[in-house]
Write a protein that holds these residues in place. Sequence first.
Motif, short mmCIF file in Angstrom:
data_model
loop_
_atom_site.label_atom_id
_atom_site.label_comp_id
_atom_site.label_asym_id
_atom_site.label_seq_id
_atom_site.Cartn_x
_atom_site.Cartn_y
_atom_site.Cartn_z
N ASP A 1 0.82 -1.21 0.00
CA ASP A 1 0.00 0.00 0.00
C ASP A 1 0.86 1.26 0.00
OD1 ASP A 1 -2.58 -0.85 -0.26
OD2 ASP A 1 -3.03 -0.83 1.89
N ILE A 2 1.85 1.30 0.85
CA ILE A 2 2.73 2.48 0.92
C ILE A 2 3.49 2.65 -0.39
CG2 ILE A 2 4.78 3.42 2.05
CD1 ILE A 2 3.69 2.21 4.66
N TYR A 3 3.98 1.55 -0.95
CA TYR A 3 4.68 1.62 -2.24
C TYR A 3 3.76 2.16 -3.33
CZ TYR A 3 7.04 0.18 -6.50
OH TYR A 3 7.60 0.17 -7.74
N GLY A 4 2.51 1.69 -3.34
CA GLY A 4 1.56 2.16 -4.34
C GLY A 4 1.24 3.63 -4.20
N SER B 1 -2.16 7.91 -10.25
CA SER B 1 -2.22 7.26 -11.56
C SER B 1 -2.97 5.93 -11.46
CB SER B 1 -0.81 7.02 -12.09
OG SER B 1 -0.16 6.03 -11.32
N MET B 2 -3.31 5.38 -12.59
CA MET B 2 -4.00 4.09 -12.63
C MET B 2 -3.12 2.98 -12.07
SD MET B 2 -7.02 4.39 -14.03
CE MET B 2 -7.98 5.17 -15.27
N ASP B 3 -1.83 3.03 -12.38
CA ASP B 3 -0.91 2.00 -11.87
C ASP B 3 -0.83 2.05 -10.35
OD1 ASP B 3 -0.35 1.08 -14.41
OD2 ASP B 3 1.41 2.39 -14.64
N SER B 4 -0.77 3.25 -9.81
CA SER B 4 -0.72 3.42 -8.36
C SER B 4 -1.98 2.86 -7.71
CB SER B 4 -0.58 4.90 -8.03
OG SER B 4 -0.75 5.13 -6.66
N SER B 5 -3.14 3.13 -8.30
CA SER B 5 -4.38 2.64 -7.70
C SER B 5 -4.47 1.12 -7.76
CB SER B 5 -5.58 3.28 -8.39
OG SER B 5 -5.71 2.82 -9.72
#
Length: 104
Positions: A22-25, A32-36
Amino acid sequence: MRVNQFAFAFGIFALVVGVIVDIYGLVTQFGSMDSSQVVLIGSIILAIGLAFLSLPNRLERYCGQLVVGLGLLYYFYIQTNKIWVAVIIALIAMALMEYGLKHR
């Protein structure tokens, strides 16, 4: 007795991995979509860890559910760009998770 120890150890491991994911994301490419998608994966891992821990109605379980709910809220907000849709989906998912954790 060994089964309970394994379930507890796996639950702790899943919680730690879920928080790290979660923290990395959140840190990489925030918004961004990748982060979500990474945050969604971390939230699912956290929910699995909570299920393996079998915590009674305590503050720790509710805090874990809150983190999972916030991760779902972030994912659905980024995907739809509508906060009300994200809130409704996150609340439904948290209610289902509460019911599943309470009555398993």
